[in-house]
Design a protein around this motif. Structure first.
Motif, PDB file in Angstrom:
ATOM      1  N   UNK A 137       0.845  -1.203   0.000  1.00 22.70           N
ATOM      2  CA  UNK A 137       0.000   0.000   0.000  1.00 22.70           C
ATOM      3  C   UNK A 137       0.878   1.250   0.000  1.00 22.70           C
ATOM      4  N   UNK A 138       1.871   1.282   0.876  1.00 22.13           N
ATOM      5  CA  UNK A 138       2.745   2.450   0.970  1.00 22.13           C
ATOM      6  C   UNK A 138       3.530   2.671  -0.324  1.00 22.13           C
ATOM      7  N   UNK A 139       4.091   1.613  -0.871  1.00 21.89           N
ATOM      8  CA  UNK A 139       4.889   1.759  -2.094  1.00 21.89           C
ATOM      9  C   UNK A 139       4.025   2.077  -3.301  1.00 21.89           C
ATOM     10  N   UNK A 140       2.825   1.485  -3.357  1.00 22.35           N
ATOM     11  CA  UNK A 140       1.921   1.766  -4.477  1.00 22.35           C
ATOM     12  C   UNK A 140       1.521   3.246  -4.491  1.00 22.35           C
ATOM     13  N   UNK A 141       1.200   3.787  -3.309  1.00 19.43           N
ATOM     14  CA  UNK A 141       0.807   5.197  -3.252  1.00 19.43           C
ATOM     15  C   UNK A 141       1.991   6.103  -3.575  1.00 19.43           C
ATOM     16  N   UNK A 142       3.164   5.693  -3.153  1.00 25.89           N
ATOM     17  CA  UNK A 142       4.376   6.452  -3.451  1.00 25.89           C
ATOM     18  C   UNK A 142       4.600   6.544  -4.964  1.00 25.89           C
ATOM     19  N   UNK A 143       4.414   5.434  -5.647  1.00 28.38           N
ATOM     20  CA  UNK A 143       4.612   5.413  -7.096  1.00 28.38           C
ATOM     21  C   UNK A 143       3.448   6.053  -7.856  1.00 28.38           C
ATOM     22  N   UNK A 144       2.257   5.981  -7.302  1.00 25.17           N
ATOM     23  CA  UNK A 144       1.085   6.540  -7.970  1.00 25.17           C
ATOM     24  C   UNK A 144       1.063   8.064  -7.905  1.00 25.17           C
ATOM     25  N   UNK A 145       1.656   8.628  -6.868  1.00 22.35           N
ATOM     26  CA  UNK A 145       1.636  10.084  -6.674  1.00 22.35           C
ATOM     27  C   UNK A 145       3.045  10.635  -6.479  1.00 22.35           C
ATOM     28  N   UNK A 146       3.877  10.558  -7.512  1.00 20.88           N
ATOM     29  CA  UNK A 146       5.270  10.993  -7.372  1.00 20.88           C
ATOM     30  C   UNK A 146       5.430  12.496  -7.093  1.00 20.88           C
ATOM     31  N   UNK A 147       4.408  13.280  -7.387  1.00 21.19           N
ATOM     32  CA  UNK A 147       4.496  14.720  -7.123  1.00 21.19           C
ATOM     33  C   UNK A 147       4.245  15.051  -5.658  1.00 21.19           C
ATOM     34  N   UNK A 148       3.801  14.073  -4.895  1.00 19.36           N
ATOM     35  CA  UNK A 148       3.479  14.292  -3.480  1.00 19.36           C
ATOM     36  C   UNK A 148       4.284  13.342  -2.594  1.00 19.36           C
ATOM     37  N   UNK A 149       5.582  13.324  -2.815  1.00 18.96           N
ATOM     38  CA  UNK A 149       6.446  12.426  -2.048  1.00 18.96           C
ATOM     39  C   UNK A 149       6.463  12.816  -0.578  1.00 18.96           C
ATOM     40  N   UNK A 150       6.293  11.820   0.255  1.00 21.01           N
ATOM     41  CA  UNK A 150       6.388  11.985   1.698  1.00 21.01           C
ATOM     42  C   UNK A 150       7.039  10.723   2.245  1.00 21.01           C
ATOM     43  N   UNK A 151       8.321  10.532   1.940  1.00 21.06           N
ATOM     44  CA  UNK A 151       9.002   9.316   2.338  1.00 21.06           C
ATOM     45  C   UNK A 151       9.008   9.113   3.848  1.00 21.06           C
TER      46      UNK A 151
END
Length: 101
Positions: free
Chosen positions: A57-71
């Motif tokens: 879930x965390x990685x999918x959202x990270x890749x789906x919204x690259x303009x909103x990175x919040x590592x």
């Protein structure tokens, strides 16, 4: 000049937030092996499945919204999810070394 010539190791080359995210992923998925007791292997695989789901879930959202990175936020989410799904089975203990496996 290469990283080695600058005296940097591979870990030094990773941005801190990336290293933190990768550490959270590793901590979520690095679980002790189950004992040979009845049901522990099923509990182990079920827990691994749950934790893997949280990481996905965390990685999918990270890749789906690259303009909103919040590592850091993603790492925190993975750690929170991992804490909500603790080890509930008996870990394997080596009779030779006495260490959990």
């Amino acid at each position: 000049m290469t990283a080695a010539e600058c005296g940097m190791s591979g870990r030094d080359m990773l941005p801190a937030d990336v290293a933190e995210l990768l550490t959270a992923v590793l901590e979520a998925l690095d679980m002790p092996l189950p004992s040979n007791e009845d049901g522990d292997d099923r509990k182990y695989y079920r827990l691994l499945e749950r934790r893997t789901s949280g990481v996905r879930v965390a990685l999918r959202s990270l890749l789906a919204y690259p303009d909103y990175l919040d590592l850091p936020g993603d790492a925190a989410y993975i750690r929170k999810y991992t804490a909500e799904h603790p080890v509930t089975y008996t870990p394997f203990v080596s009779s030779r070394t006495g260490e959990a496996g």
